[in-house]
Design an enzyme around this catalytic site. Structure first.
Site, mmCIF file in Angstrom:
data_model
loop_
_atom_site.group_PDB
_atom_site.id
_atom_site.type_symbol
_atom_site.label_atom_id
_atom_site.label_comp_id
_atom_site.label_asym_id
_atom_site.label_seq_id
_atom_site.Cartn_x
_atom_site.Cartn_y
_atom_site.Cartn_z
ATOM 1 C CB ALA A 6 -26.050 74.363 -24.366
ATOM 2 C CB CYS A 7 -30.156 76.617 -27.481
ATOM 3 S SG CYS A 7 -31.332 75.351 -27.976
ATOM 4 N N GLY A 8 -31.740 77.125 -25.083
ATOM 5 C CA GLY A 8 -32.811 77.043 -24.104
ATOM 6 C C GLY A 8 -33.606 75.755 -24.165
ATOM 7 C CB THR A 59 -27.727 79.605 -29.352
ATOM 8 O OG1 THR A 59 -28.652 78.769 -28.660
ATOM 9 C CG2 THR A 59 -26.995 78.811 -30.415
#
Length: 140
Positions: free
Chosen positions: A55-57, A104
């Protein structure tokens, strides 16, 4: 990949029996067969496939880099893994059945699943330690 192809072939074979004389019996048999074949596709070399969410933004740039590194790591170590990507704000809805979450972005919430900060895959700093942490979880 061969196992998946084999399972699909076997499912097709089983579905042909649905159209024969004893349809009720054949449908029940076919359902059991399909479930068995799907279970077989989840196994590789006697180990269950591990599920990892990265997962990231935005679920595009940094999570793609990290996801590819995790796939490479798992392949190198002989671990069967299914890696998917999402945004950090989608983790609550996608965490079920997952063995590991790698982010991240900084995440402080407890999802009931091990969470590893994977920014090392983007920055290049401390990659070995991050890889070891991931392997520790996947090998449990």
């Amino acid at each position: 990949m061969f196992i998946v192809f084999f399972a699909i072939t076997q499912i097709r074979f089983a579905l042909r029996f649905v159209y024969s004389d004893n349809a009720k019996f054949n449908i029940a048999l076919c359902k059991k067969y399909v479930i068995l074949m799907l279970a077989i596709t989840k196994k590789k070399e006697g180990r269950m496939m591990k599920k990892v969410i990265v997962a990231c933004g935005g679920a595009v740039a940094t999570s793609t880099v990290a996801a590819n590194k995790i796939r490479e790591l798992a392949k190198r170590e002989g671990i069967s893994v299914e890696v998917s990507q999402c945004r950090v704000n989608e983790l609550d809805s996608k965490k079920d059945g997952v063995d590991l979450i790698v982010t991240t972005a900084r995440v402080r919430k407890d999802y009931g699943v091990p969470v590893i900060h994977g920014v090392a895959f983007v920055s290049g700093v401390n990659i070995a330690a991050t890889e070891q942490n991931i392997l520790n979880v996947l090998n449990q």
